[in-house]
Design a protein around this motif. Structure first.
Motif, PDB file in Angstrom:
ATOM      1  N   CYS A   1       0.828  -1.209   0.000  1.00  0.00           N
ATOM      2  CA  CYS A   1       0.000   0.000   0.000  1.00  0.00           C
ATOM      3  C   CYS A   1       0.861   1.257   0.000  1.00  0.00           C
ATOM      4  N   LYS A   2       1.806   1.305   0.920  1.00  0.00           N
ATOM      5  CA  LYS A   2       2.629   2.503   1.038  1.00  0.00           C
ATOM      6  C   LYS A   2       3.526   2.674  -0.179  1.00  0.00           C
ATOM      7  N   HIS A   3       3.980   1.555  -0.743  1.00  0.00           N
ATOM      8  CA  HIS A   3       4.813   1.632  -1.942  1.00  0.00           C
ATOM      9  C   HIS A   3       4.019   2.238  -3.092  1.00  0.00           C
ATOM     10  N   SER A   4       2.786   1.776  -3.275  1.00  0.00           N
ATOM     11  CA  SER A   4       1.958   2.291  -4.360  1.00  0.00           C
ATOM     12  C   SER A   4       1.646   3.776  -4.165  1.00  0.00           C
ATOM     13  N   GLU A   5       1.335   4.155  -2.926  1.00  0.00           N
ATOM     14  CA  GLU A   5       1.036   5.556  -2.632  1.00  0.00           C
ATOM     15  C   GLU A   5       2.242   6.446  -2.916  1.00  0.00           C
ATOM     16  N   THR A   6       3.410   5.980  -2.498  1.00  0.00           N
ATOM     17  CA  THR A   6       4.619   6.789  -2.676  1.00  0.00           C
ATOM     18  C   THR A   6       5.024   6.853  -4.142  1.00  0.00           C
ATOM     19  N   THR A   7       4.867   5.754  -4.874  1.00  0.00           N
ATOM     20  CA  THR A   7       5.181   5.766  -6.300  1.00  0.00           C
ATOM     21  C   THR A   7       4.324   6.790  -7.030  1.00  0.00           C
ATOM     22  N   ALA A   8       3.052   6.885  -6.649  1.00  0.00           N
ATOM     23  CA  ALA A   8       2.163   7.880  -7.262  1.00  0.00           C
ATOM     24  C   ALA A   8       2.664   9.294  -6.995  1.00  0.00           C
ATOM     25  N   LYS A   9       3.172   9.537  -5.782  1.00  0.00           N
ATOM     26  CA  LYS A   9       3.732  10.851  -5.467  1.00  0.00           C
ATOM     27  C   LYS A   9       4.997  11.108  -6.282  1.00  0.00           C
ATOM     28  N   PHE A  10       5.835  10.092  -6.438  1.00  0.00           N
ATOM     29  CA  PHE A  10       7.030  10.219  -7.276  1.00  0.00           C
ATOM     30  C   PHE A  10       6.641  10.667  -8.681  1.00  0.00           C
ATOM     31  N   ARG A  11       5.622  10.004  -9.244  1.00  0.00           N
ATOM     32  CA  ARG A  11       5.192  10.345 -10.605  1.00  0.00           C
ATOM     33  C   ARG A  11       4.743  11.799 -10.685  1.00  0.00           C
ATOM     34  N   GLU A  12       3.967  12.202  -9.692  1.00  0.00           N
ATOM     35  CA  GLU A  12       3.465  13.572  -9.675  1.00  0.00           C
ATOM     36  C   GLU A  12       4.608  14.571  -9.632  1.00  0.00           C
ATOM     37  N   PHE A  13       5.568  14.353  -8.735  1.00  0.00           N
ATOM     38  CA  PHE A  13       6.675  15.298  -8.598  1.00  0.00           C
ATOM     39  C   PHE A  13       7.582  15.275  -9.821  1.00  0.00           C
ATOM     40  N   ALA A  14       7.780  14.082 -10.404  1.00  0.00           N
ATOM     41  CA  ALA A  14       8.626  13.986 -11.602  1.00  0.00           C
ATOM     42  C   ALA A  14       7.961  14.702 -12.776  1.00  0.00           C
ATOM     43  N   ALA A  15       6.647  14.550 -12.905  1.00  0.00           N
ATOM     44  CA  ALA A  15       5.930  15.199 -14.009  1.00  0.00           C
ATOM     45  C   ALA A  15       6.031  16.716 -13.923  1.00  0.00           C
ATOM     46  N   LYS A  16       6.153  17.242 -12.702  1.00  0.00           N
ATOM     47  CA  LYS A  16       6.256  18.681 -12.485  1.00  0.00           C
ATOM     48  C   LYS A  16       7.710  19.138 -12.312  1.00  0.00           C
ATOM     49  N   ALA A  17       8.657  18.177 -12.495  1.00  0.00           N
ATOM     50  CA  ALA A  17      10.086  18.467 -12.310  1.00  0.00           C
ATOM     51  C   ALA A  17      10.368  19.028 -10.916  1.00  0.00           C
ATOM     52  N   GLN A  18       9.649  18.524  -9.920  1.00  0.00           N
ATOM     53  CA  GLN A  18       9.855  18.954  -8.533  1.00  0.00           C
ATOM     54  C   GLN A  18      10.787  17.960  -7.832  1.00  0.00           C
ATOM     55  N   TRP A  19      12.003  17.876  -8.321  1.00  0.00           N
ATOM     56  CA  TRP A  19      12.956  16.878  -7.842  1.00  0.00           C
ATOM     57  C   TRP A  19      13.311  17.033  -6.372  1.00  0.00           C
ATOM     58  N   PRO A  20      13.432  18.253  -5.830  1.00  0.00           N
ATOM     59  CA  PRO A  20      13.746  18.368  -4.403  1.00  0.00           C
ATOM     60  C   PRO A  20      12.689  17.731  -3.504  1.00  0.00           C
ATOM     61  N   ARG A  21      11.457  17.632  -3.977  1.00  0.00           N
ATOM     62  CA  ARG A  21      10.411  17.015  -3.166  1.00  0.00           C
ATOM     63  C   ARG A  21      10.648  15.511  -3.034  1.00  0.00           C
ATOM     64  N   ILE A  22      11.208  14.898  -4.057  1.00  0.00           N
ATOM     65  CA  ILE A  22      11.577  13.483  -3.954  1.00  0.00           C
ATOM     66  C   ILE A  22      12.744  13.325  -2.992  1.00  0.00           C
ATOM     67  N   HIS A  23      13.707  14.241  -3.059  1.00  0.00           N
ATOM     68  CA  HIS A  23      14.842  14.183  -2.136  1.00  0.00           C
ATOM     69  C   HIS A  23      14.382  14.235  -0.679  1.00  0.00           C
ATOM     70  N   SER A  24      13.404  15.056  -0.394  1.00  0.00           N
ATOM     71  CA  SER A  24      13.052  15.356   0.996  1.00  0.00           C
ATOM     72  C   SER A  24      12.066  14.371   1.615  1.00  0.00           C
ATOM     73  N   MET A  25      11.492  13.491   0.809  1.00  0.00           N
ATOM     74  CA  MET A  25      10.523  12.541   1.337  1.00  0.00           C
ATOM     75  C   MET A  25      11.202  11.433   2.143  1.00  0.00           C
TER      76      MET A  25
END
Length: 224
Positions: A42-66
């Motif tokens: 569950c948590k893996h799927s939820e986090t992967t969805a957030k990764f996709r969202e941040f990558a699509a918006k080029a918000q790379w620091p948000r992936i770093h900080s999670m």
């Protein structure tokens, strides 16, 4: 500048289930597996969805900080209190590897975490030019967890690519976390069952007394 010293580790540490004295010695399933794998998925799927969202918006620091290492890159020996539910042993790894949805998202998680660092996993090369916010975050422990997880799951292509990235960063070693030597990332090889690593007796000498089995974490409800 890359460190010029030799890797301080001589060999990787064996899987916890092979270490006498470790609570997982000889086990094939994490005792929390039934609830733990459901929570991990569950948590893996939820986090992967957030990764996709941040990558699509080029918000790379948000992936770093999670905070996500424990379920995104499963290991057999998490040490932070409350994370033992995400530990995976041989039968747990086999179950996850047999799940095509999980494995597709597992590799996607590795790919996007690496992309935030400026590394193209599928092509085993740096991203050039780097986008704003991309770049190495100096979190040796996260890279070490990704590599050990890929080693345990025996994902040859992604393991080889991420190890190439580690060697690009610090070809002569120097990976550490809070005084802990992480240079095993440069010494792991696949297939894992043919790997030479510290003997179980050597590893057992490092097992701390009083290690407890993981307790169940609060239940996580997957989104519909």
């Amino acid at each position: 500048m890359a460190s010029k010293r030799k890797p301080s580790a001589r060999l990787p540490n064996p899987p916890a289930w092979e270490v006498p004295g470790h609570p997982y010695h000889g086990l094939r399933h994490n005792p929390s597996a039934a609830e733990g794998l459901r929570t991990l998925r569950c948590k893996h799927s939820e986090t992967t969805a957030k990764f996709r969202e941040f990558a699509a918006k080029a918000q790379w620091p948000r992936i770093h900080s999670m905070h996500y290492d424990w379920w995104m890159f499963p290991l057999e020996r998490n040490t932070k209190p409350g994370t033992g539910i995400y530990d995976v042993l041989p039968a747990d790894i086999e179950e996850l590897k047999a799940d095509p949805t999980f494995m597709a998202e597992y590799r996607e998680g590795v790919r996007l975490a690496a992309l935030a660092w400026g590394w193209e996993v599928d092509h085993a090369k740096p991203v050039l030019p780097l986008q704003n916010g991309m770049g190495w975050s100096n979190w040796d422990i996260r890279l070490a967890k990704i590599l050990r997880s890929l080693w345990l799951f025996e994902d040859g292509p992604y393991f080889a690519s991420m190890q190439a990235y580690a060697r690009l960063l610090k070809p002569h070693g120097g990976f550490t976390h809070k005084g802990r030597d992480l240079d095993e990332v440069l010494l792991m090889t696949l297939p894992r069952r043919a790997q030479r690593y510290y003997s179980p007796a050597e590893a057992a000498s490092a097992v701390k007394a009083g290690v407890q089995m993981p307790s169940l974490a609060p239940k996580v409800t997957c989104p519909a």
